[in-house]
Design an enzyme around this catalytic site. Structure first.
Site, PDB file in Angstrom:
ATOM      1  N   ARG A  87       0.799  -1.209   0.000  1.00 38.24           N
ATOM      2  CA  ARG A  87       0.000   0.000   0.000  1.00 38.24           C
ATOM      3  C   ARG A  87       0.842   1.274   0.000  1.00 38.24           C
ATOM      4  O   ARG A  87       0.548   2.224  -0.737  1.00 38.24           O
ATOM      5  CB  ARG A  87      -0.978  -0.012   1.190  1.00 38.24           C
ATOM      6  CG  ARG A  87      -2.234  -0.846   0.937  1.00 38.24           C
ATOM      7  CD  ARG A  87      -2.715  -1.532   2.187  1.00 38.24           C
ATOM      8  NE  ARG A  87      -1.758  -2.520   2.668  1.00 38.24           N
ATOM      9  CZ  ARG A  87      -1.686  -3.765   2.185  1.00 38.24           C
ATOM     10  NH1 ARG A  87      -2.498  -4.165   1.241  1.00 38.24           N
ATOM     11  NH2 ARG A  87      -0.781  -4.612   2.643  1.00 38.24           N
ATOM     12  N   THR A  88       1.885   1.324   0.818  1.00 36.30           N
ATOM     13  CA  THR A  88       2.696   2.543   0.882  1.00 36.30           C
ATOM     14  C   THR A  88       3.406   2.802  -0.435  1.00 36.30           C
ATOM     15  O   THR A  88       3.423   3.926  -0.943  1.00 36.30           O
ATOM     16  CB  THR A  88       3.709   2.469   2.034  1.00 36.30           C
ATOM     17  OG1 THR A  88       3.015   2.256   3.261  1.00 36.30           O
ATOM     18  CG2 THR A  88       4.518   3.759   2.135  1.00 36.30           C
ATOM     19  N   ARG A 136      10.386   4.725   4.798  1.00 36.34           N
ATOM     20  CA  ARG A 136       9.735   3.648   5.554  1.00 36.34           C
ATOM     21  C   ARG A 136      10.864   2.867   6.219  1.00 36.34           C
ATOM     22  O   ARG A 136      11.592   2.129   5.549  1.00 36.34           O
ATOM     23  CB  ARG A 136       8.920   2.775   4.602  1.00 36.34           C
ATOM     24  CG  ARG A 136       8.126   1.661   5.268  1.00 36.34           C
ATOM     25  CD  ARG A 136       7.298   0.918   4.221  1.00 36.34           C
ATOM     26  NE  ARG A 136       6.699  -0.280   4.753  1.00 36.34           N
ATOM     27  CZ  ARG A 136       5.494  -0.338   5.320  1.00 36.34           C
ATOM     28  NH1 ARG A 136       4.772   0.768   5.421  1.00 36.34           N
ATOM     29  NH2 ARG A 136       5.010  -1.479   5.769  1.00 36.34           N
ATOM     30  N   HIS A 163       2.927   5.528  12.540  1.00 37.85           N
ATOM     31  CA  HIS A 163       2.530   5.274  11.146  1.00 37.85           C
ATOM     32  C   HIS A 163       1.453   6.305  10.771  1.00 37.85           C
ATOM     33  O   HIS A 163       0.295   5.964  10.530  1.00 37.85           O
ATOM     34  CB  HIS A 163       1.994   3.848  11.002  1.00 37.85           C
ATOM     35  CG  HIS A 163       1.890   3.376   9.584  1.00 37.85           C
ATOM     36  ND1 HIS A 163       2.295   4.124   8.502  1.00 37.85           N
ATOM     37  CD2 HIS A 163       1.405   2.200   9.063  1.00 37.85           C
ATOM     38  CE1 HIS A 163       2.082   3.444   7.394  1.00 37.85           C
ATOM     39  NE2 HIS A 163       1.533   2.283   7.698  1.00 37.85           N
ATOM     40  N   GLN A 166      -1.016   6.185   7.579  1.00 38.64           N
ATOM     41  CA  GLN A 166      -2.123   5.232   7.671  1.00 38.64           C
ATOM     42  C   GLN A 166      -3.341   5.881   8.328  1.00 38.64           C
ATOM     43  O   GLN A 166      -4.480   5.679   7.911  1.00 38.64           O
ATOM     44  CB  GLN A 166      -1.704   3.998   8.466  1.00 38.64           C
ATOM     45  CG  GLN A 166      -2.821   2.985   8.682  1.00 38.64           C
ATOM     46  CD  GLN A 166      -3.352   2.419   7.384  1.00 38.64           C
ATOM     47  OE1 GLN A 166      -2.584   1.960   6.543  1.00 38.64           O
ATOM     48  NE2 GLN A 166      -4.664   2.449   7.203  1.00 38.64           N
ATOM     49  N   ASN A 194       2.762   0.999  16.446  1.00 45.47           N
ATOM     50  CA  ASN A 194       2.920   2.309  15.804  1.00 45.47           C
ATOM     51  C   ASN A 194       1.598   2.875  15.262  1.00 45.47           C
ATOM     52  O   ASN A 194       1.397   4.089  15.281  1.00 45.47           O
ATOM     53  CB  ASN A 194       3.964   2.235  14.677  1.00 45.47           C
ATOM     54  CG  ASN A 194       3.738   1.072  13.712  1.00 45.47           C
ATOM     55  OD1 ASN A 194       2.742   0.343  13.789  1.00 45.47           O
ATOM     56  ND2 ASN A 194       4.684   0.877  12.801  1.00 45.47           N
ATOM     57  N   ASP A 258      -4.766  -4.680  13.913  1.00 48.89           N
ATOM     58  CA  ASP A 258      -3.602  -4.673  13.027  1.00 48.89           C
ATOM     59  C   ASP A 258      -2.888  -6.005  13.233  1.00 48.89           C
ATOM     60  O   ASP A 258      -3.305  -6.833  14.058  1.00 48.89           O
ATOM     61  CB  ASP A 258      -2.696  -3.481  13.385  1.00 48.89           C
ATOM     62  CG  ASP A 258      -1.534  -3.296  12.415  1.00 48.89           C
ATOM     63  OD1 ASP A 258      -1.573  -3.876  11.317  1.00 48.89           O
ATOM     64  OD2 ASP A 258      -0.581  -2.573  12.756  1.00 48.89           O
ATOM     65  N   SER A 262       4.644  -7.925  13.631  1.00 50.26           N
ATOM     66  CA  SER A 262       5.168  -7.005  12.625  1.00 50.26           C
ATOM     67  C   SER A 262       6.472  -7.525  12.042  1.00 50.26           C
ATOM     68  O   SER A 262       7.115  -8.430  12.606  1.00 50.26           O
ATOM     69  CB  SER A 262       5.404  -5.623  13.251  1.00 50.26           C
ATOM     70  OG  SER A 262       4.192  -5.061  13.710  1.00 50.26           O
ATOM     71  N   CYS A 298      -5.324  -1.997   8.658  1.00 50.36           N
ATOM     72  CA  CYS A 298      -4.422  -1.350   7.699  1.00 50.36           C
ATOM     73  C   CYS A 298      -3.850  -2.326   6.673  1.00 50.36           C
ATOM     74  O   CYS A 298      -3.273  -1.888   5.677  1.00 50.36           O
ATOM     75  CB  CYS A 298      -3.304  -0.613   8.439  1.00 50.36           C
ATOM     76  SG  CYS A 298      -2.160  -1.687   9.327  1.00 50.36           S
ATOM     77  N   LEU A 299      -3.998  -3.636   6.915  1.00 49.80           N
ATOM     78  CA  LEU A 299      -3.541  -4.680   5.991  1.00 49.80           C
ATOM     79  C   LEU A 299      -2.010  -4.747   5.911  1.00 49.80           C
ATOM     80  O   LEU A 299      -1.348  -3.750   6.145  1.00 49.80           O
ATOM     81  CB  LEU A 299      -4.139  -4.472   4.601  1.00 49.80           C
ATOM     82  CG  LEU A 299      -5.667  -4.359   4.520  1.00 49.80           C
ATOM     83  CD1 LEU A 299      -6.106  -4.160   3.055  1.00 49.80           C
ATOM     84  CD2 LEU A 299      -6.369  -5.568   5.111  1.00 49.80           C
ATOM     85  N   ARG A 325      -5.460   5.361   1.050  1.00 53.66           N
ATOM     86  CA  ARG A 325      -4.032   5.590   1.253  1.00 53.66           C
ATOM     87  C   ARG A 325      -3.482   6.438   0.107  1.00 53.66           C
ATOM     88  O   ARG A 325      -2.597   7.271   0.313  1.00 53.66           O
ATOM     89  CB  ARG A 325      -3.287   4.241   1.330  1.00 53.66           C
ATOM     90  CG  ARG A 325      -3.483   3.468   2.629  1.00 53.66           C
ATOM     91  CD  ARG A 325      -2.789   4.148   3.799  1.00 53.66           C
ATOM     92  NE  ARG A 325      -1.387   4.366   3.539  1.00 53.66           N
ATOM     93  CZ  ARG A 325      -0.433   3.464   3.757  1.00 53.66           C
ATOM     94  NH1 ARG A 325      -0.747   2.272   4.257  1.00 53.66           N
ATOM     95  NH2 ARG A 325       0.831   3.744   3.505  1.00 53.66           N
TER      96      ARG A 325
END
Length: 349
Positions: A87-88, A136, A163, A166, A194, A258, A262, A298-299, A325
């Site tokens: 996504r980012t 990132r 983050h 997001q 985050n 979420d 991570s 947020c996936l 996004r």
């Protein structure tokens, strides 16, 4: 009697016009050009509303009206990715290109960030090539060093502490769905990470209540919590913390979770899955929430975090959230690089 009523209506109408004008003027007065965007802690209510307003305006003009807006023509963005992302990367690359600019994607294999070249030197070099940098990274301190040394705006694309981009997408998604944000109650069920930290730095400023359920040992950062408590008191909103997911979900308009594991925490997976047992969001969780409850994530999502029944239900806003996004990173980049004023009326927040 008629004259009195007419006079009253004129006064009332004038009051509404004045109120709207003041609101519009306040948002028009916001200037974010050349600012860094490392954490929503650094942005006040009007500034956050302004970014959302620009984002919604761009979405309306480009997506719904088919307008071509080369607002960033001739500009370039350096995109540093120590951690991969769908996504980012896609939202930033497609968004910057759609606005006429040139995105340049940089992985650890492409540059020497903090390895063969210091972060300080990298920041100064990139500032000579690009008009803005999105990074990132694993450590938030890397972003702070980039911001201290670069002469162009730095955007936090994700760090271990925050983050914020997001949350911009989450806020726009909720504004679109509910029509406004003020008075909503958001419940977070999961890790004190985050994403939660960024919610804690923003929701109170928009008159949104926050209820948090985390397992013992996975609470949010103590410094972030202290600031969130201060913001909640200042803005008169609720900030409720518990280790009971059902208690946190009671009366909520929005349920959010979420990933429990991570990137960089893979060795902790077995322990984390055990510690987060009972934190999966299901329809049972939603049974104690507000009748109009919705779900955000947020996936990417794992089934242990939220079951299919909720994730693919009409209550789930995850795919509009993902699309937003793009529109919010576009709104942010335009705000940091130009003096653009939206053509649409200010959003009702």
């Amino acid at each position: 009697m008629f004259s009195l009523r007419k006079s009253f209506l004129h006064t009332l109408r004038a009051f509404h016009v004045k109120s709207f004008s003041v609101s519009a003027a306040a948002q028009n007065a916001v200037c974010l050009k050349d600012r860094n965007f490392l954490t929503l802690k650094d942005f006040n209510s009007d500034e956050i509303k302004h970014i959302l307003w620009v984002s919604a305006d761009l979405k309306k003009r480009i997506k719904h009206e088919g307008q071509f807006l080369p607002l960033l023509q001739g500009r370039s963005i350096a995109m540093i990715f120590e951690k991969r992302s769908t996504r980012t990367r896609m939202s930033t690359e497609t968004g910057f290109s759609l606005l006429g600019g040139h995105p340049c994607f940089l992985t650890p294999q492409d540059i020497h960030l903090g390895v063969n070249e210091s972060t300080t030197d990298t920041a100064r070099v990139l500032a000579g090539f690009a008009d803005i940098v999105l990074a990132r990274v694993y450590s938030h301190s890397t972003l702070e060093e980039l911001a201290n040394q670069a002469s162009v705006p730095i955007i936090n694309g994700l760090s271990d502490l925050y983050h914020p981009i997001q949350i911009l997408a989450d806020l726009l998604t909720l504004q679109e769905h509910y029509g406004s944000l003020s008075g909503l109650t958001v419940t977070w069920i999961g890790d004190g990470n985050n994403v939660l930290h960024s919610l804690m730095m923003s929701l109170a400023k928009l008159n949104v209540n926050l209820r948090v359920a985390t397992p013992k040992g996975y609470e949010p950062d103590s410094r972030v919590l202290a600031e969130a408590q201060r913001l909640s008191k200042e803005h008169g909103t609720e900030l409720f913390l518990t280790s009971d997911p059902m208690a946190a979900a009671r009366g909520a308009n929005v349920l959010v979770t979420d990933t429990w594991v991570s990137m960089g925490q893979e060795e902790e997976k077995k322990r984390r899955l055990r510690d987060f047992h009972g934190y999966q969001i299901t329809m049972e969780t939603g049974s104690v929430a507000s009748p109009d409850w919705t779900f955000l994530h947020c996936l990417p999502r794992k089934a242990e975090e939220v079951d299919d029944e909720v994730f693919y239900s009409p209550r789930s806003l995850v795919f509009p959230e993902a699309e937003n996004r793009k529109w919010t990173i576009m709104g942010l980049m335009v705000s940091l690089l130009t003096n653009y004023t939206p053509k649409s009326p200010p959003l009702k927040i």
